[in-house]
Design a protein around this motif. Structure first.
Motif, PDB file in Angstrom:
ATOM      1  N   ILE A   7       0.848  -1.190   0.000  1.00 11.08           N
ATOM      2  CA  ILE A   7       0.000   0.000   0.000  1.00 11.08           C
ATOM      3  C   ILE A   7       0.885   1.241   0.000  1.00 11.08           C
ATOM      4  CG2 ILE A   7      -1.929   1.174   1.104  1.00 11.08           C
ATOM      5  CD1 ILE A   7      -2.453  -1.768   0.263  1.00 11.08           C
ATOM      6  N   THR A   8       0.820   2.012  -1.094  1.00 13.95           N
ATOM      7  CA  THR A   8       1.552   3.269  -1.154  1.00 13.95           C
ATOM      8  C   THR A   8       0.559   4.418  -1.277  1.00 13.95           C
ATOM      9  OG1 THR A   8       3.428   4.395  -2.197  1.00 13.95           O
ATOM     10  CG2 THR A   8       1.822   3.383  -3.679  1.00 13.95           C
ATOM     11  N   GLY A   9       1.069   5.637  -1.216  1.00 13.49           N
ATOM     12  CA  GLY A   9       0.192   6.798  -1.281  1.00 13.49           C
ATOM     13  C   GLY A   9       0.776   7.895  -2.141  1.00 13.49           C
ATOM     14  N   THR A  10      -0.051   8.866  -2.480  1.00 11.19           N
ATOM     15  CA  THR A  10       0.416  10.023  -3.229  1.00 11.19           C
ATOM     16  C   THR A  10       1.256  10.939  -2.345  1.00 11.19           C
ATOM     17  OG1 THR A  10      -1.703  11.070  -2.707  1.00 11.19           O
ATOM     18  CG2 THR A  10      -1.471  10.058  -4.886  1.00 11.19           C
ATOM     19  N   ASP A  11       1.158  10.749  -1.041  1.00 14.47           N
ATOM     20  CA  ASP A  11       1.851  11.618  -0.097  1.00 14.47           C
ATOM     21  C   ASP A  11       1.729  10.984   1.284  1.00 14.47           C
ATOM     22  OD1 ASP A  11       3.166  13.758   1.023  1.00 14.47           O
ATOM     23  OD2 ASP A  11       1.842  15.288   0.191  1.00 14.47           O
ATOM     24  N   THR A  12       2.235  11.668   2.280  1.00 14.93           N
ATOM     25  CA  THR A  12       2.003  11.222   3.645  1.00 14.93           C
ATOM     26  C   THR A  12       0.628  11.697   4.095  1.00 14.93           C
ATOM     27  OG1 THR A  12       3.005  11.129   5.852  1.00 14.93           O
ATOM     28  CG2 THR A  12       2.975  13.275   4.756  1.00 14.93           C
ATOM     29  N   ALA A  13       0.040  11.023   5.065  1.00 20.29           N
ATOM     30  CA  ALA A  13      -1.262  11.395   5.639  1.00 20.29           C
ATOM     31  C   ALA A  13      -2.387  11.423   4.603  1.00 20.29           C
ATOM     32  CB  ALA A  13      -1.162  12.748   6.347  1.00 20.29           C
ATOM     33  N   VAL A  14      -2.401  10.436   3.706  1.00 19.67           N
ATOM     34  CA  VAL A  14      -3.489  10.352   2.728  1.00 19.67           C
ATOM     35  C   VAL A  14      -4.415   9.169   2.999  1.00 19.67           C
ATOM     36  CG1 VAL A  14      -2.246  11.550   0.891  1.00 19.67           C
ATOM     37  CG2 VAL A  14      -2.034   9.049   1.104  1.00 19.67           C
ATOM     38  N   VAL A  36      -3.080   4.738  -2.814  1.00 26.76           N
ATOM     39  CA  VAL A  36      -4.087   5.498  -2.068  1.00 26.76           C
ATOM     40  C   VAL A  36      -3.961   6.960  -2.459  1.00 26.76           C
ATOM     41  CG1 VAL A  36      -4.968   6.135   0.208  1.00 26.76           C
ATOM     42  CG2 VAL A  36      -3.925   3.883  -0.149  1.00 26.76           C
ATOM     43  N   VAL A  37      -5.087   7.537  -2.897  1.00 22.75           N
ATOM     44  CA  VAL A  37      -5.111   8.943  -3.297  1.00 22.75           C
ATOM     45  C   VAL A  37      -5.949   9.719  -2.288  1.00 22.75           C
ATOM     46  CG1 VAL A  37      -5.678  10.593  -5.116  1.00 22.75           C
ATOM     47  CG2 VAL A  37      -4.958   8.255  -5.720  1.00 22.75           C
ATOM     48  N   GLY A  38      -5.317  10.647  -1.579  1.00 21.59           N
ATOM     49  CA  GLY A  38      -6.063  11.527  -0.693  1.00 21.59           C
ATOM     50  C   GLY A  38      -6.735  12.590  -1.533  1.00 21.59           C
ATOM     51  N   ILE A  39      -8.070  12.580  -1.568  1.00 20.91           N
ATOM     52  CA  ILE A  39      -8.789  13.474  -2.475  1.00 20.91           C
ATOM     53  C   ILE A  39      -8.802  14.898  -1.916  1.00 20.91           C
ATOM     54  CG2 ILE A  39     -10.930  13.880  -3.732  1.00 20.91           C
ATOM     55  CD1 ILE A  39      -9.419  11.328  -4.513  1.00 20.91           C
ATOM     56  N   LYS A  40      -8.051  15.765  -2.595  1.00 18.61           N
ATOM     57  CA  LYS A  40      -7.937  17.178  -2.232  1.00 18.61           C
ATOM     58  C   LYS A  40      -7.469  17.922  -3.469  1.00 18.61           C
ATOM     59  CE  LYS A  40      -3.189  16.488  -0.642  1.00 18.61           C
ATOM     60  NZ  LYS A  40      -2.216  16.660   0.463  1.00 18.61           N
ATOM     61  N   LEU A  41      -7.492  19.242  -3.429  1.00 15.77           N
ATOM     62  CA  LEU A  41      -6.985  20.015  -4.550  1.00 15.77           C
ATOM     63  C   LEU A  41      -5.499  19.701  -4.745  1.00 15.77           C
ATOM     64  CD1 LEU A  41      -8.699  23.492  -4.008  1.00 15.77           C
ATOM     65  CD2 LEU A  41      -9.277  21.730  -5.691  1.00 15.77           C
ATOM     66  N   GLY A  42      -5.121  19.434  -5.978  1.00 23.31           N
ATOM     67  CA  GLY A  42      -3.740  19.079  -6.279  1.00 23.31           C
ATOM     68  C   GLY A  42      -3.486  17.594  -6.374  1.00 23.31           C
ATOM     69  N   CYS A  43      -4.479  16.788  -6.011  1.00 21.59           N
ATOM     70  CA  CYS A  43      -4.247  15.344  -5.978  1.00 21.59           C
ATOM     71  C   CYS A  43      -4.140  14.723  -7.366  1.00 21.59           C
ATOM     72  CB  CYS A  43      -5.338  14.632  -5.171  1.00 21.59           C
ATOM     73  SG  CYS A  43      -6.964  14.616  -5.949  1.00 21.59           S
ATOM     74  N   ILE A  44      -4.712  15.359  -8.386  1.00 22.86           N
ATOM     75  CA  ILE A  44      -4.662  14.787  -9.727  1.00 22.86           C
ATOM     76  C   ILE A  44      -3.218  14.665 -10.194  1.00 22.86           C
ATOM     77  CG2 ILE A  44      -5.261  15.156 -12.156  1.00 22.86           C
ATOM     78  CD1 ILE A  44      -7.842  16.441 -11.241  1.00 22.86           C
ATOM     79  N   ASN A  45      -2.467  15.741 -10.064  1.00 20.08           N
ATOM     80  CA  ASN A  45      -1.068  15.722 -10.468  1.00 20.08           C
ATOM     81  C   ASN A  45      -0.291  14.669  -9.694  1.00 20.08           C
ATOM     82  OD1 ASN A  45       1.358  16.971 -11.790  1.00 20.08           O
ATOM     83  ND2 ASN A  45       1.871  17.442  -9.660  1.00 20.08           N
ATOM     84  N   HIS A  46      -0.457  14.654  -8.374  1.00 17.68           N
ATOM     85  CA  HIS A  46       0.275  13.693  -7.546  1.00 17.68           C
ATOM     86  C   HIS A  46      -0.090  12.250  -7.904  1.00 17.68           C
ATOM     87  CE1 HIS A  46       0.766  16.935  -4.184  1.00 17.68           C
ATOM     88  NE2 HIS A  46       1.546  17.133  -5.208  1.00 17.68           N
ATOM     89  N   GLY A  74      -4.584  -1.472  -8.539  1.00 25.13           N
ATOM     90  CA  GLY A  74      -5.758  -0.669  -8.280  1.00 25.13           C
ATOM     91  C   GLY A  74      -5.423   0.562  -7.462  1.00 25.13           C
ATOM     92  N   TRP A  75      -6.415   1.483  -7.376  1.00 27.08           N
ATOM     93  CA  TRP A  75      -6.229   2.668  -6.551  1.00 27.08           C
ATOM     94  C   TRP A  75      -7.476   2.905  -5.716  1.00 27.08           C
ATOM     95  CZ3 TRP A  75      -9.049   7.360  -7.229  1.00 27.08           C
ATOM     96  CH2 TRP A  75      -9.870   7.406  -8.363  1.00 27.08           C
ATOM     97  N   VAL A  76      -7.289   3.605  -4.613  1.00 25.68           N
ATOM     98  CA  VAL A  76      -8.383   3.877  -3.678  1.00 25.68           C
ATOM     99  C   VAL A  76      -8.495   5.382  -3.465  1.00 25.68           C
ATOM    100  CG1 VAL A  76      -9.261   3.537  -1.336  1.00 25.68           C
ATOM    101  CG2 VAL A  76      -8.029   1.688  -2.491  1.00 25.68           C
ATOM    102  N   ALA A  77      -9.691   5.908  -3.595  1.00 26.63           N
ATOM    103  CA  ALA A  77      -9.957   7.319  -3.325  1.00 26.63           C
ATOM    104  C   ALA A  77     -10.335   7.468  -1.856  1.00 26.63           C
ATOM    105  CB  ALA A  77     -11.090   7.816  -4.216  1.00 26.63           C
TER     106      ALA A  77
END
Length: 226
Positions: free
Chosen positions: A7-14, A141-151, A168-171
């Motif tokens: 499990i990886t993420g677009t950033d920390t705390a996502v 894992v994608v933390g849905i917030k402004l800027g998340c598309i690019n990440h 797969g990915w999780v919103a």
């Protein structure tokens, strides 16, 4: 038969820990013996039992077998990604041996990363290099917030370019007031080649809730069956 995922993420705390817990819950519902593994952790706190990370403690509690904390999280760091904690180096062989040990005890293993895909601990190589080396399938894992598309798009592309398997990915909605939520989900679905396997709404204290209903296990059916 695939017996583990990373499990990886677009950033920390996502929401990597939330998604990891949800997958363990789903495995338990299928009566599959499973465990969580967090090779490296950040911001660990000193306890009577030594350095421990809250996220790793949650994975330990969600596992169907009893594991010593050190087995779940062999390298707890007191610092963050770029700071110096009490442990300044880690040994990849130890990570692999720790993974192999738990694999002998369970049917499925959920491995949670730290930070984003290219995050480094104290300037060492990213954990993603280890994941690619061992050909562990990846869930983003994608933390849905402004800027998340690019990440999200850049992370998905990087995983694939390195030769990884993005299954797969999780919103995960981390901003309840975001008006563009549905538009973001639509764009991410269009531009990430892997299927969306889960969509978690904003939930207070999500780690205390049953999250299995927010997932579609069809793309991972082989992982959730004996």
């Amino acid at each position: 038969m695939v017996n583990k995922v990373f499990i990886t993420g677009t950033d920390t705390a996502v929401g990597k820990t939330v998604v990891s817990l949800a997958l363990l819950q789903m495995l338990q519902q299928q009566e599959i013996v499973c465990a969580g593994y967090k090779p490296l952790s950040q911001n660990a706190q000193l306890t009577e039992q030594g350095l421990q990370c809250a996220d790793a403690q949650l994975l330990k509690q969600a596992s169907t077998i009893e594991l010593h904390y050190d087995r779940v999280n062999p390298y707890p760091f007191t610092g963050s990604e770029v700071s110096t904690g009490s442990i300044t180096t880690f040994n990849e062989q130890n990570l692999t041996e720790g993974m192999s040990y738990i694999e002998t005890q369970v049917e499925r293993l959920v491995i949670e990363g730290t930070g984003g895909w290219h995050s480094r601990i104290n300037t060492q190589n990213p954990l993603s290099d280890w994941v690619i080396k061992h050909k562990i399938p990846v869930i983003l894992v994608v933390g849905i917030k402004l800027g998340c598309i690019n990440h999200a798009i850049l992370t998905a592309e990087s995983i694939l370019q390195q030769g990884g398997e993005l299954v797969g990915w999780v919103a995960n909605r981390i901003n309840p007031g975001l008006e563009e939520y549905q538009q973001l989900i639509a764009l991410l679905t269009q531009h990430i080649s892997a299927p969306k396997i889960g969509e978690i709404p904003y939930i207070s204290h999500a780690h205390q809730k049953n999250l299995a209903s927010y997932f579609n296990i069809d793309p991972l059916a082989h992982f959730f069956s004996h």
